[in-house]
Design a protein around this motif. Structure first.
Motif, PDB file in Angstrom:
ATOM      1  N   GLN A  58      74.188  30.603  72.888  1.00 16.56           N
ATOM      2  CA  GLN A  58      73.962  31.778  73.717  1.00 16.56           C
ATOM      3  C   GLN A  58      72.511  31.828  74.177  1.00 16.56           C
ATOM      4  OE1 GLN A  58      75.034  34.809  70.841  1.00 16.56           O
ATOM      5  NE2 GLN A  58      72.872  35.267  70.447  1.00 16.56           N
ATOM      6  N   CYS A  59      72.261  32.648  75.177  1.00 13.20           N
ATOM      7  CA  CYS A  59      70.908  32.794  75.714  1.00 13.20           C
ATOM      8  C   CYS A  59      70.020  33.496  74.706  1.00 13.20           C
ATOM      9  CB  CYS A  59      70.959  33.581  77.020  1.00 13.20           C
ATOM     10  SG  CYS A  59      69.328  33.937  77.717  1.00 13.20           S
ATOM     11  N   ALA A 114      73.654  36.237  76.449  1.00 14.47           N
ATOM     12  CA  ALA A 114      74.785  35.776  77.257  1.00 14.47           C
ATOM     13  C   ALA A 114      75.246  34.399  76.798  1.00 14.47           C
ATOM     14  CB  ALA A 114      74.380  35.735  78.731  1.00 14.47           C
ATOM     15  N   ASP A 150      77.429  32.562  78.825  1.00 18.02           N
ATOM     16  CA  ASP A 150      77.835  31.838  80.034  1.00 18.02           C
ATOM     17  C   ASP A 150      76.608  31.492  80.879  1.00 18.02           C
ATOM     18  OD1 ASP A 150      80.556  32.130  79.376  1.00 18.02           O
ATOM     19  OD2 ASP A 150      80.563  34.165  80.241  1.00 18.02           O
ATOM     20  N   ASP A 151      76.803  30.495  81.736  1.00 19.37           N
ATOM     21  CA  ASP A 151      75.770  30.097  82.692  1.00 19.37           C
ATOM     22  C   ASP A 151      74.450  29.762  82.001  1.00 19.37           C
ATOM     23  OD1 ASP A 151      74.885  29.476  85.230  1.00 19.37           O
ATOM     24  OD2 ASP A 151      74.206  31.528  85.672  1.00 19.37           O
ATOM     25  N   LEU A 152      74.554  28.970  80.930  1.00 14.42           N
ATOM     26  CA  LEU A 152      73.349  28.517  80.226  1.00 14.42           C
ATOM     27  C   LEU A 152      72.824  27.285  80.945  1.00 14.42           C
ATOM     28  CD1 LEU A 152      74.679  28.881  76.564  1.00 14.42           C
ATOM     29  CD2 LEU A 152      73.379  30.555  77.917  1.00 14.42           C
ATOM     30  N   SER A 178      69.759  31.432  79.856  1.00 22.78           N
ATOM     31  CA  SER A 178      70.706  31.548  80.963  1.00 22.78           C
ATOM     32  C   SER A 178      69.994  31.389  82.300  1.00 22.78           C
ATOM     33  CB  SER A 178      71.415  32.903  80.911  1.00 22.78           C
ATOM     34  OG  SER A 178      70.491  33.950  81.191  1.00 22.78           O
ATOM     35  N   SER A 179      70.804  31.218  83.335  1.00 19.67           N
ATOM     36  CA  SER A 179      70.251  31.082  84.678  1.00 19.67           C
ATOM     37  C   SER A 179      69.466  32.326  85.080  1.00 19.67           C
ATOM     38  CB  SER A 179      71.383  30.846  85.672  1.00 19.67           C
ATOM     39  OG  SER A 179      70.899  30.798  86.994  1.00 19.67           O
TER      40      SER A 179
END
Length: 244
Positions: free
Chosen positions: A154-155, A160, A162-164, A176-177
């Motif tokens: 996780q971030c 988060a 997702d979208d790491l 994350s992004s």
């Protein structure tokens, strides 16, 4: 370890005395084990004592603190690959990393299995597309097994999952992004195949090697171990030329 009989992967060979050699080999249940091979520098033994080869090994020592004597018989030779620049560089680096990083006689079954797997993949696909992803994963596994694993779940900033897209070079945690926006130059790219699995394109593979290389150099390949980084640099440069 007064006596150990096992198959093993040759990882490193160092001349010792006028004719002998000290060999470090990766075993399935005892991890990395060293032994002295009498006549290890002879014409007969040199083709056997090559990194990547699988041998039947007999280690014998009178006391637990004594360097064991070692006799070997060939099980499987990967010597033909050593005539090809890219596979040779991959075998050289992977075996050298294993020999330099691991403490002696600690059980690392997952690393033994992974090392055998990547060497088999190199043998099956010398062109590198079939084993480059496995190389990044092996380096990541080695970091984890030695207590320097990356936190990619996780971030680290937002939590988060997702979208790491990046990793902090200081905390070794994913970012994350959204959290990395504006700070990309200070972070390490996190290739998608390390979180989502599957195959990867060459830009992602090279990003993966930059990522693991940073943490290998920071946490493991320090002081006297640093000299083996030259083998990694040769491999990465050959990979870059191969895909240019």
């Amino acid at each position: 370890m007064p006596h150990l009989s096992t198959h093993a992967i040759i990882c490193a060979v160092r001349p010792h005395g006028e004719h002998g050699a000290i060999v470090r080999a990766m075993t399935p249940r005892n991890g990395l084990v060293s032994g002295y091979v009498r006549g290890g520098r002879s014409r007969q033994m040199r083709p056997i004592l090559q990194p990547g080869n699988i041998v039947q090994a007999e280690f014998r020592a009178r006391t637990p603190d004594q360097l064991a004597s070692l006799t070997v018989e060939m099980i499987h030779s990967r010597a033909p690959l050593l005539t090809e620049a890219l596979p040779a560089a991959a075998i050289d680096w992977t075996c050298a990393l294993t020999a330099a990083a691991l403490p002696e006689e600690n059980d690392y079954p997952a690393l033994h299995q992974a090392l055998d797997g990547i060497l088999t993949a190199i043998e099956a696909a010398p062109a590198a597309r079939g084993w480059a992803v496995a190389l990044v994963r092996y380096e990541l596994l080695l970091l984890t097994e030695l207590g320097f694993g990356l936190d990619l779940a996780q971030c680290v900033v937002t939590g988060a999952r997702d979208d790491l897209t990046h990793v902090s070079p200081k905390s070794a945690a994913a970012v994350s992004s959204a959290a990395s926006a504006g700070y990309e130059a200070r972070l390490l790219a996190l290739p998608r195949f390390l979180t989502a699995g599957g195959q990867a394109e060459w830009p992602d593979i090279l990003d993966g090697l930059r990522l693991t290389g940073h943490f290998l150099e920071r946490s493991i390949l320090t002081d006297r171990r640093r000299d083996i980084l030259a083998a990694r640099e040769r491999l990465v440069e050959r990979l870059k030329r191969a895909v240019a």
